[in-house]
Design a protein around this motif. Structure first.
Motif, PDB file in Angstrom:
ATOM      1  N   ALA A   1      48.477  35.953  34.114  1.00 45.54           N
ATOM      2  CA  ALA A   1      47.987  36.760  33.180  1.00 45.54           C
ATOM      3  C   ALA A   1      48.606  38.119  33.119  1.00 45.54           C
ATOM      4  CB  ALA A   1      46.556  36.922  33.445  1.00 45.54           C
ATOM      5  N   GLY A   2      49.706  38.209  33.804  1.00 44.99           N
ATOM      6  CA  GLY A   2      50.372  39.381  33.985  1.00 44.99           C
ATOM      7  C   GLY A   2      49.885  40.558  34.614  1.00 44.99           C
ATOM      8  N   GLU A   3      49.057  40.140  35.483  1.00 43.45           N
ATOM      9  CA  GLU A   3      48.101  41.221  36.429  1.00 43.45           C
ATOM     10  C   GLU A   3      48.848  41.331  37.748  1.00 43.45           C
ATOM     11  OE1 GLU A   3      45.347  42.968  35.851  1.00 43.45           O
ATOM     12  OE2 GLU A   3      45.250  41.962  33.905  1.00 43.45           O
ATOM     13  N   SER A   4      49.973  40.901  38.212  1.00 45.81           N
ATOM     14  CA  SER A   4      50.753  40.907  39.182  1.00 45.81           C
ATOM     15  C   SER A   4      51.857  41.942  38.938  1.00 45.81           C
ATOM     16  CB  SER A   4      51.267  39.602  39.924  1.00 45.81           C
ATOM     17  OG  SER A   4      52.200  39.241  39.059  1.00 45.81           O
ATOM     18  N   GLN A   5      52.107  42.823  37.991  1.00 51.91           N
ATOM     19  CA  GLN A   5      52.967  43.821  37.688  1.00 51.91           C
ATOM     20  C   GLN A   5      52.522  45.063  37.449  1.00 51.91           C
ATOM     21  OE1 GLN A   5      55.987  42.218  35.417  1.00 51.91           O
ATOM     22  NE2 GLN A   5      56.357  40.485  36.497  1.00 51.91           N
ATOM     23  N   GLY A   6      51.015  45.390  38.076  1.00 49.22           N
ATOM     24  CA  GLY A   6      50.876  46.565  38.051  1.00 49.22           C
ATOM     25  C   GLY A   6      49.722  46.881  37.024  1.00 49.22           C
ATOM     26  N   GLY A   7      49.352  45.700  36.494  1.00 44.41           N
ATOM     27  CA  GLY A   7      48.221  45.721  35.249  1.00 44.41           C
ATOM     28  C   GLY A   7      46.974  45.792  36.121  1.00 44.41           C
ATOM     29  N   HIS A   8      46.111  46.619  35.359  1.00 48.91           N
ATOM     30  CA  HIS A   8      44.785  46.706  36.152  1.00 48.91           C
ATOM     31  C   HIS A   8      43.576  45.920  35.366  1.00 48.91           C
ATOM     32  CE1 HIS A   8      46.570  50.648  37.423  1.00 48.91           C
ATOM     33  NE2 HIS A   8      46.368  49.846  38.279  1.00 48.91           N
TER      34      HIS A   8
ATOM     35  N   ALA B   1      49.920  42.341  48.137  1.00 53.76           N
ATOM     36  CA  ALA B   1      48.644  42.699  48.930  1.00 53.76           C
ATOM     37  C   ALA B   1      48.089  43.946  48.060  1.00 53.76           C
ATOM     38  CB  ALA B   1      48.816  43.242  50.168  1.00 53.76           C
ATOM     39  N   ASP B   2      49.204  44.893  47.672  1.00 51.62           N
ATOM     40  CA  ASP B   2      48.684  46.168  47.047  1.00 51.62           C
ATOM     41  C   ASP B   2      48.310  45.788  45.595  1.00 51.62           C
ATOM     42  OD1 ASP B   2      49.235  47.772  49.164  1.00 51.62           O
ATOM     43  OD2 ASP B   2      51.012  48.217  48.804  1.00 51.62           O
ATOM     44  N   GLN B   3      48.876  44.908  44.951  1.00 49.35           N
ATOM     45  CA  GLN B   3      48.636  44.696  43.374  1.00 49.35           C
ATOM     46  C   GLN B   3      47.324  43.881  43.516  1.00 49.35           C
ATOM     47  OE1 GLN B   3      51.769  42.752  41.194  1.00 49.35           O
ATOM     48  NE2 GLN B   3      53.372  43.920  42.344  1.00 49.35           N
ATOM     49  N   LEU B   4      46.931  43.045  44.375  1.00 52.08           N
ATOM     50  CA  LEU B   4      45.942  42.224  44.507  1.00 52.08           C
ATOM     51  C   LEU B   4      44.686  43.360  44.819  1.00 52.08           C
ATOM     52  CD1 LEU B   4      44.127  39.835  44.312  1.00 52.08           C
ATOM     53  CD2 LEU B   4      44.660  39.430  46.770  1.00 52.08           C
ATOM     54  N   ALA B   5      44.891  44.303  45.668  1.00 52.30           N
ATOM     55  CA  ALA B   5      43.651  45.437  46.015  1.00 52.30           C
ATOM     56  C   ALA B   5      43.543  46.256  44.702  1.00 52.30           C
ATOM     57  CB  ALA B   5      44.307  46.206  47.141  1.00 52.30           C
ATOM     58  N   THR B   6      44.649  46.584  43.989  1.00 49.01           N
ATOM     59  CA  THR B   6      44.450  47.338  42.689  1.00 49.01           C
ATOM     60  C   THR B   6      43.747  46.643  41.595  1.00 49.01           C
ATOM     61  OG1 THR B   6      46.443  48.495  43.345  1.00 49.01           O
ATOM     62  CG2 THR B   6      45.663  48.624  41.110  1.00 49.01           C
ATOM     63  N   HIS B   7      43.922  45.222  41.700  1.00 50.79           N
ATOM     64  CA  HIS B   7      43.327  44.524  40.571  1.00 50.79           C
ATOM     65  C   HIS B   7      41.701  44.483  41.117  1.00 50.79           C
ATOM     66  CE1 HIS B   7      42.428  41.127  38.137  1.00 50.79           C
ATOM     67  NE2 HIS B   7      41.653  40.494  38.911  1.00 50.79           N
ATOM     68  N   LEU B   8      41.545  44.277  42.381  1.00 50.37           N
ATOM     69  CA  LEU B   8      40.022  44.120  42.822  1.00 50.37           C
ATOM     70  C   LEU B   8      39.377  45.564  42.698  1.00 50.37           C
ATOM     71  CD1 LEU B   8      40.597  41.809  45.542  1.00 50.37           C
ATOM     72  CD2 LEU B   8      39.426  41.422  43.253  1.00 50.37           C
ATOM     73  N   GLY B   9      40.045  46.758  42.415  1.00 55.35           N
ATOM     74  CA  GLY B   9      39.411  47.991  42.158  1.00 55.35           C
ATOM     75  C   GLY B   9      39.716  49.120  43.222  1.00 55.35           C
ATOM     76  N   ALA B  10      40.607  49.018  44.236  1.00 57.86           N
ATOM     77  CA  ALA B  10      41.036  49.724  45.310  1.00 57.86           C
ATOM     78  C   ALA B  10      41.934  50.683  44.736  1.00 57.86           C
ATOM     79  CB  ALA B  10      41.559  49.142  46.394  1.00 57.86           C
ATOM     80  N   ARG B  11      41.796  52.002  45.169  1.00 53.10           N
ATOM     81  CA  ARG B  11      42.869  53.085  44.820  1.00 53.10           C
ATOM     82  C   ARG B  11      43.796  52.991  45.936  1.00 53.10           C
ATOM     83  NH1 ARG B  11      44.552  56.990  41.816  1.00 53.10           N
ATOM     84  NH2 ARG B  11      45.439  58.923  42.913  1.00 53.10           N
ATOM     85  N   VAL B  12      45.232  52.414  45.611  1.00 59.17           N
ATOM     86  CA  VAL B  12      46.166  52.271  46.723  1.00 59.17           C
ATOM     87  C   VAL B  12      47.094  53.152  47.065  1.00 59.17           C
ATOM     88  CG1 VAL B  12      47.579  50.528  47.681  1.00 59.17           C
ATOM     89  CG2 VAL B  12      45.377  49.684  46.421  1.00 59.17           C
ATOM     90  N   THR B  13      47.300  53.793  48.044  1.00 57.74           N
ATOM     91  CA  THR B  13      48.473  54.616  48.491  1.00 57.74           C
ATOM     92  C   THR B  13      49.747  53.606  48.986  1.00 57.74           C
ATOM     93  OG1 THR B  13      47.288  56.498  48.646  1.00 57.74           O
ATOM     94  CG2 THR B  13      49.587  56.818  49.529  1.00 57.74           C
ATOM     95  N   TRP B  14      50.672  53.587  48.265  1.00 54.65           N
ATOM     96  CA  TRP B  14      51.862  52.608  48.827  1.00 54.65           C
ATOM     97  C   TRP B  14      52.764  53.481  49.601  1.00 54.65           C
ATOM     98  CZ3 TRP B  14      53.752  48.328  45.242  1.00 54.65           C
ATOM     99  CH2 TRP B  14      52.552  47.897  44.648  1.00 54.65           C
TER     100      TRP B  14
END
Length: 89
Positions: A82-89, A12-25
């Protein structure tokens, strides 16, 4: 999101980050380095700080659903490939 180091939380957090959200874990001390490696913008260790007292942002609850949409699952697959699920923005 509380419980960010679990499987649903990390997706959920990685997807939110990918979609442009600033996420506090939010996680416990033992998981801080893990969530940082996954691309956390900010990390709150709930054993040291009461995250419910923060005045910033919004709190979001994520639950597993038995009614996943095919297009949502395909998006997750594409992001992982695409490697976007490991912290890539």
């Amino acid at each position: 999101m509380y419980g960010d180091s679990g499987s649903v939380g990390t997706f959920a957090d990685q997807l939110a980050t990918h979609l442009g959200a600033r996420v506090t874990w939010v996680c416990r001390t033992a998981s801080v380095e893990l969530v940082k490696s996954l691309g956390a913008d900010e990390v709150v260790d709930y054993t040291k700080q009461d995250f419910t007292e923060s005045e910033n942002g919004a709190s979001v609850s994520v639950r597993s659903s038995t009614e996943e949409k095919t297009e949502d699952l395909l998006l997750l697959r594409d992001l992982m490939e695409a490697g976007e699920s490991q912290g890539g923005h």
